[in-house]
Design a protein around this motif. Structure first.
Motif, PDB file in Angstrom:
ATOM      1  N   SER A  37      49.839  88.653  15.154  1.00  0.00           N
ATOM      2  CA  SER A  37      49.549  89.747  15.950  1.00  0.00           C
ATOM      3  C   SER A  37      50.351  91.050  15.210  1.00  0.00           C
ATOM      4  CB  SER A  37      49.263  89.681  17.230  1.00  0.00           C
ATOM      5  OG  SER A  37      50.418  89.608  17.816  1.00  0.00           O
ATOM      6  N   GLU A  38      50.152  91.988  15.871  1.00  0.00           N
ATOM      7  CA  GLU A  38      50.979  93.350  15.670  1.00  0.00           C
ATOM      8  C   GLU A  38      52.278  93.174  16.251  1.00  0.00           C
ATOM      9  OE1 GLU A  38      48.832  96.336  19.045  1.00  0.00           O
ATOM     10  OE2 GLU A  38      48.462  96.722  16.848  1.00  0.00           O
ATOM     11  N   VAL A  39      52.433  92.517  17.240  1.00  0.00           N
ATOM     12  CA  VAL A  39      53.768  92.292  17.902  1.00  0.00           C
ATOM     13  C   VAL A  39      54.857  91.379  17.093  1.00  0.00           C
ATOM     14  CG1 VAL A  39      52.714  92.708  20.259  1.00  0.00           C
ATOM     15  CG2 VAL A  39      53.033  90.337  19.326  1.00  0.00           C
ATOM     16  N   SER A  40      54.260  90.820  16.232  1.00  0.00           N
ATOM     17  CA  SER A  40      54.959  89.730  15.419  1.00  0.00           C
ATOM     18  C   SER A  40      55.825  90.633  14.524  1.00  0.00           C
ATOM     19  CB  SER A  40      54.172  89.067  14.254  1.00  0.00           C
ATOM     20  OG  SER A  40      53.114  88.165  15.255  1.00  0.00           O
ATOM     21  N   PRO A  41      57.287  90.097  14.402  1.00  0.00           N
ATOM     22  CA  PRO A  41      58.188  90.739  13.531  1.00  0.00           C
ATOM     23  C   PRO A  41      57.750  90.952  12.234  1.00  0.00           C
ATOM     24  CG  PRO A  41      58.794  88.371  13.974  1.00  0.00           C
ATOM     25  CD  PRO A  41      57.695  88.679  14.770  1.00  0.00           C
ATOM     26  N   LEU A  99      57.135  79.165   5.007  1.00  0.00           N
ATOM     27  CA  LEU A  99      55.874  80.039   5.097  1.00  0.00           C
ATOM     28  C   LEU A  99      55.751  80.477   6.442  1.00  0.00           C
ATOM     29  CD1 LEU A  99      53.060  80.554   3.767  1.00  0.00           C
ATOM     30  CD2 LEU A  99      52.194  78.463   4.964  1.00  0.00           C
ATOM     31  N   TYR A 100      55.668  81.852   6.683  1.00  0.00           N
ATOM     32  CA  TYR A 100      55.962  82.709   7.837  1.00  0.00           C
ATOM     33  C   TYR A 100      54.185  82.801   8.059  1.00  0.00           C
ATOM     34  CZ  TYR A 100      60.514  83.570   6.470  1.00  0.00           C
ATOM     35  OH  TYR A 100      61.513  83.292   5.731  1.00  0.00           O
ATOM     36  N   THR A 101      53.736  82.761   9.514  1.00  0.00           N
ATOM     37  CA  THR A 101      52.205  83.264   9.980  1.00  0.00           C
ATOM     38  C   THR A 101      52.745  84.185  11.098  1.00  0.00           C
ATOM     39  OG1 THR A 101      51.411  81.005   9.422  1.00  0.00           O
ATOM     40  CG2 THR A 101      50.499  82.458  10.909  1.00  0.00           C
ATOM     41  N   LEU A 102      52.420  85.366  10.961  1.00  0.00           N
ATOM     42  CA  LEU A 102      52.415  86.598  11.957  1.00  0.00           C
ATOM     43  C   LEU A 102      50.978  86.577  12.531  1.00  0.00           C
ATOM     44  CD1 LEU A 102      54.623  89.150   9.816  1.00  0.00           C
ATOM     45  CD2 LEU A 102      55.203  87.308  10.762  1.00  0.00           C
ATOM     46  N   LYS A 149      56.720  81.859  20.638  1.00  0.00           N
ATOM     47  CA  LYS A 149      55.418  82.364  21.401  1.00  0.00           C
ATOM     48  C   LYS A 149      55.667  83.617  21.836  1.00  0.00           C
ATOM     49  CE  LYS A 149      54.466  77.844  23.017  1.00  0.00           C
ATOM     50  NZ  LYS A 149      54.175  76.806  24.326  1.00  0.00           N
ATOM     51  N   GLU A 150      56.921  84.125  22.256  1.00  0.00           N
ATOM     52  CA  GLU A 150      56.882  85.628  22.636  1.00  0.00           C
ATOM     53  C   GLU A 150      56.715  86.467  21.699  1.00  0.00           C
ATOM     54  OE1 GLU A 150      60.252  88.243  24.975  1.00  0.00           O
ATOM     55  OE2 GLU A 150      60.737  86.332  24.868  1.00  0.00           O
ATOM     56  N   GLU A 151      57.099  86.305  20.669  1.00  0.00           N
ATOM     57  CA  GLU A 151      56.853  87.263  19.338  1.00  0.00           C
ATOM     58  C   GLU A 151      55.577  86.838  18.531  1.00  0.00           C
ATOM     59  OE1 GLU A 151      60.363  88.807  17.313  1.00  0.00           O
ATOM     60  OE2 GLU A 151      61.755  88.143  19.012  1.00  0.00           O
ATOM     61  N   ASN A 152      55.059  85.885  18.818  1.00  0.00           N
ATOM     62  CA  ASN A 152      53.636  85.638  18.448  1.00  0.00           C
ATOM     63  C   ASN A 152      53.711  85.334  16.845  1.00  0.00           C
ATOM     64  OD1 ASN A 152      51.117  84.897  18.787  1.00  0.00           O
ATOM     65  ND2 ASN A 152      50.376  86.908  18.601  1.00  0.00           N
ATOM     66  N   TYR A 153      54.802  84.506  16.411  1.00  0.00           N
ATOM     67  CA  TYR A 153      54.756  84.123  14.970  1.00  0.00           C
ATOM     68  C   TYR A 153      55.197  82.606  14.837  1.00  0.00           C
ATOM     69  CZ  TYR A 153      59.860  84.411  14.224  1.00  0.00           C
ATOM     70  OH  TYR A 153      61.388  84.185  13.920  1.00  0.00           O
ATOM     71  N   GLN A 154      54.838  81.996  13.471  1.00  0.00           N
ATOM     72  CA  GLN A 154      55.246  80.647  13.197  1.00  0.00           C
ATOM     73  C   GLN A 154      56.098  80.748  11.966  1.00  0.00           C
ATOM     74  OE1 GLN A 154      52.070  78.036  13.242  1.00  0.00           O
ATOM     75  NE2 GLN A 154      51.931  78.260  15.733  1.00  0.00           N
TER      76      GLN A 154
END
Length: 349
Positions: A146-150, A141-144, A123-128
């Motif tokens: 927002s721009e803060v996602s790694p 399967l990565y879901t980024l 949740k902090e880095e906003n990715y799954q």
């Protein structure tokens, strides 16, 4: 399932990749069987809609049992487990070759089992991360969001003794102590929310692969997909059908889901990593499995193997045939060139 049809330009691009290590634009002047002409313009898919398969939506996961702490798949030719706590995928092929793959991130937490897609979230880095077991392999399967996602993700790979990661001509493999390929790693890809492919690549360090996603736009979410394939052909289902076409017969080959996705990503998305598909490692693996089949040996004479191989390679490259449930190969069809076989949708007459 309805498949998207490639434009004539991309269709021709795929077949020309058979014969050239550099992919060039091509146009089919005579779709009823004419020659394929080429020029110097480079062509590749730029959007998911250009492909015969939506690599996000059209990939089906394997059947599984939910234990409460993981999901488990047990098939005749492979077994796999996705652990809910560690975000790891443990996969063992038909020969007992085992690997374990996970994303190095202690803050990834289990979110849900979405019909066989096991979703983890930071949740902090906003990715799954979604882990999926496929017929013949698995993927993440990565879901980024927002721009803060790694934009760089480390994929840890736990290998058995003697196994090692290898890059060859831009493609990545897991090999055993004898140098034999036991897992094919799919070409990395990534798309923005509009389906446009964006730049991404792997970096290999020790027993880890880093996927780097070079994106500075604002069309989020961005999705990316590392893919690992082991077994390429379902030999249990593959067999000779003597009643086909009034008794002429056909050899029906059932290609694994993971392999079809691998072929789509590797030969429709990139230029620098591509050699001639007919000489590719995974095609060699597939053809070896086909020719080792008992029904193949019984019904396909040595004099007919050339035309059968052309039909087989054609099914792999042709966007109209690759996603058929079976690839039907007929030794009674005339012996034509590979390009002529392709022009007849793999059924030369």
């Amino acid at each position: 399932m309805q498949k998207k049809i490639l434009s004539l330009t991309l269709v021709a691009f795929l077949i020309v990749s058979f014969f050239n290590s550099t992919i060039i634009n091509a146009e089919v002047n005579d779709t009823s069987g004419g020659d394929i002409q080429s020029n110097d313009e480079v062509v590749t898919a730029t959007n998911m809609e250009d492909l015969p398969l939506d690599l996000l939506e059209d990939i089906e996961v394997s059947e599984y049992d939910d234990t409460g702490d993981s999901i488990v798949t047990e098939e005749e030719d492979y077994s796999a487990e996705i652990d809910f706590e560690s975000n790891s995928i443990d996969f063992t092929d038909v020969n007992g070759n085992n690997i374990e793959v996970s994303v190095e991130d202690e803050d990834l937490e289990f979110k849900e089992n979405n019909d066989g897609s096991i979703v983890f979230e930071n949740k902090e880095e906003n990715y799954q991360v979604e882990n999926q077991i496929l017929d013949g392999g698995f993927r993440q399967l990565y879901t980024l969001e927002s721009e803060v996602s790694p934009k760089e993700i480390k994929i840890d790979i736990d290998l058995e003794n003697g196994q090692y990661l290898k890059e060859e001509d831009g493609l990545y493999y897991i090999k055993n102590e004898n140098g034999e390929t036991i897992y094919n790693i799919g070409k990395p890809w990534a798309v923005d929310s509009k389906g446009n492919f964006i730049d991404t690549h792997y970096t290999l360090k020790d027993n880890a692969i880093y996927q780097n996603i070079n994106y500075t736009g604002n069309s989020y979410p961005v999705k990316a997909d590392p893919l690992f394939c082991s077994d390429t052909i379902n030999n249990t289902s593959t067999k000779w059908n003597s009643s086909y076409d009034g008794g002429k017969g056909t050899f029906s080959v059932y290609t694994r889901t993971c392999t079809k996705a691998y072929i789509t990503a590797n030969w429709a998305l990139g230029i620098g990593t591509l050699g001639a598909i007919s000489q590719a490692s995974i095609m060699g693996d597939m053809w070896s499995e086909v020719t080792a089949d008992a029904d193949f040996k019984k019904h396909i004479s040595s004099s007919k193997r050339g035309r059968i191989k052309d039909q087989f390679i054609c099914h792999a490259a042709n966007p109209l045939t690759i996603y058929k449930s079976s690839w039907n190969l007929e030794p009674w069809r005339p012996d034509k060139s590979l390009s002529a076989t392709y022009a007849k949708a793999c059924n030369p007459k």
